[in-house]
Design an enzyme around this catalytic site. Structure first.
Site, PDB file in Angstrom:
ATOM      1  N   ASP A 281       7.900   2.911 -10.763  1.00 15.91           N
ATOM      2  CA  ASP A 281       8.379   3.627  -9.582  1.00 15.91           C
ATOM      3  C   ASP A 281       9.885   3.442  -9.380  1.00 15.91           C
ATOM      4  OD1 ASP A 281       8.160   0.913  -8.937  1.00 15.91           O
ATOM      5  OD2 ASP A 281       6.476   1.212  -7.575  1.00 15.91           O
TER       6      ASP A 281
ATOM      7  N   ASN B 242      -1.163  -4.586   1.191  1.00 18.44           N
ATOM      8  CA  ASN B 242      -2.163  -3.588   1.606  1.00 18.44           C
ATOM      9  C   ASN B 242      -2.944  -3.046   0.410  1.00 18.44           C
ATOM     10  OD1 ASN B 242      -0.241  -2.049   0.341  1.00 18.44           O
ATOM     11  ND2 ASN B 242       0.289  -0.801   2.125  1.00 18.44           N
TER      12      ASN B 242
ATOM     13  N   HIS C 249      -1.579  -1.889  -2.408  1.00 21.53           N
ATOM     14  CA  HIS C 249      -0.928  -0.861  -3.219  1.00 21.53           C
ATOM     15  C   HIS C 249      -0.663  -1.370  -4.635  1.00 21.53           C
ATOM     16  CE1 HIS C 249       3.368  -2.052  -1.679  1.00 21.53           C
ATOM     17  NE2 HIS C 249       3.153  -2.617  -2.833  1.00 21.53           N
TER      18      HIS C 249
ATOM     19  N   GLU D 203       0.066   3.813  -1.908  1.00 22.45           N
ATOM     20  CA  GLU D 203      -0.346   3.178  -0.661  1.00 22.45           C
ATOM     21  C   GLU D 203      -1.798   3.568  -0.346  1.00 22.45           C
ATOM     22  OE1 GLU D 203       1.634   1.013   0.466  1.00 22.45           O
ATOM     23  OE2 GLU D 203       3.652   1.733   0.880  1.00 22.45           O
TER      24      GLU D 203
HETATM   25  P1  PGA Z   1       5.948  -8.512  -4.618  1.00 21.91           P
HETATM   26  O1  PGA Z   1       5.442  -6.997  -4.550  1.00 21.91           O
HETATM   27  O2  PGA Z   1       5.803  -8.919  -6.047  1.00 21.91           O
HETATM   28  O3  PGA Z   1       7.371  -8.434  -4.196  1.00 21.91           O
HETATM   29  O4  PGA Z   1       5.062  -9.283  -3.698  1.00 21.91           O
HETATM   30  C1  PGA Z   1       4.221  -6.687  -5.112  1.00 21.91           C
HETATM   31  C2  PGA Z   1       4.006  -5.193  -5.003  1.00 21.91           C
HETATM   32  O5  PGA Z   1       4.350  -4.626  -3.965  1.00 21.91           O
HETATM   33  O6  PGA Z   1       3.519  -4.609  -5.961  1.00 21.91           O
END
Ligand code: PGA
Length: 251
Positions: A67, A136, A138, A143
């Site tokens: 992304d 959450n 994702h 999302e």
């Molecule tokens: P993080 O993000 O590694 O910064 O916790 C994980 C994600 O959002 O995929």
């Protein structure tokens, strides 16, 4: 899903990096699916260290990232392109022309997404996809939603995701609210997936992802349907230690 519990973040990174290194040793022209965020940073440090020791060769690797923020380009320190440069690309011998992310500077969302879809189709299947997981559920920037997404698309980030990402931005700096992301179905096409998670704040979501129903309201739950997923999580991220494989000094 194979579950690997490690003692701590460092051992989680080591177990993950070892799999990436084994992948490119086995198949030098591997397609790696790469992720950003806080969790993979230690993995990238170990890949760079292995390269510097002469133990890894990225010269035939192709990489595709999950992304990119809409509106941010390579020159923007907060872009995921800049993140990848900083943490990996600038320090190993991967050919820059074979490192791909969605084009965050393309304001025409339909074009940006179609271009990335075409690119992914031309590259073929990802051999090993590295994933983190959001609080959450994702994966990439998919999302919680009513349905699983398919191809690359533009997303509005949830308030929770924007809040979680704020730590990477200076005070007062605008956190992007939109991103281009690979779709869930695209992620599921990878031959192998390694998902990493660290810390007690990921405990609940890991539980839901692994044990809960498969639902687009918990996007990562779809990984239950993939034939080759390894979840590597540290002890803090795993409430339920039963039936897990310990690795890397896991307690
Ligand atoms: P993080 O993000 O590694 O910064 O916790 C994980 C994600 O959002 O995929």
């Amino acid at each position: 899903m194979q579950l690997i519990r490690t003692a701590d973040y460092a051992a989680m990174c080591a177990a993950c990096a070892q799999r990436v290194l084994a992948q490119i040793a086995r198949k030098p022209a591997s397609v790696l699916g790469l992720a950003t965020g806080g969790t993979p940073q230690g993995v990238y440090r170990l890949l760079v260290a292995a390269y510097r020791r002469g133990e890894a060769d990225f010269s035939q690797v192709t990489s595709v990232n999950l992304d990119e923020y809409v509106g941010l380009g390579p020159a923007d320190a907060q872009s995921y392109r800049a993140y990848m440069q900083q943490h990996l690309f600038a320090h190993v011998n991967i050919p820059p022309a074979r490192t791909f992310l969605p084009d965050g500077l393309e304001q025409d969302a339909a074009k940006a997404c179609a271009d990335y879809d075409a690119l992914l189709a031309s590259i073929g299947r990802v051999d090993l996809q590295l994933l983190g997981i959001g609080h959450n559920g994702h994966i990439a920037f998919n999302e919680p939603a009513e349905a699983f997404s398919t191809g690359t698309h533009q997303v509005r980030l949830s308030a929770r995701t924007i809040a979680a990402n704020r730590r990477f931005f200076a005070p007062g700096e605008q956190v992007p609210t939109r991103a281009y992301t690979m779709g869930v179905a695209q992620i599921m096409r990878a031959r192998r997936i390694v998902l990493i998670a660290s810390g007690a704040d990921k405990r609940q979501v890991l539980q839901q992802m692994m044990r809960g129903p498969v639902t687009p309201r918990m996007p990562a739950s779809v990984l239950q349907l993939h034939p080759d997923v390894t979840v590597i999580a540290d002890a803090a991220a795993l409430a339920d230690a039963a039936a897990l494989v310990d690795e890397g000094g896991g307690a």
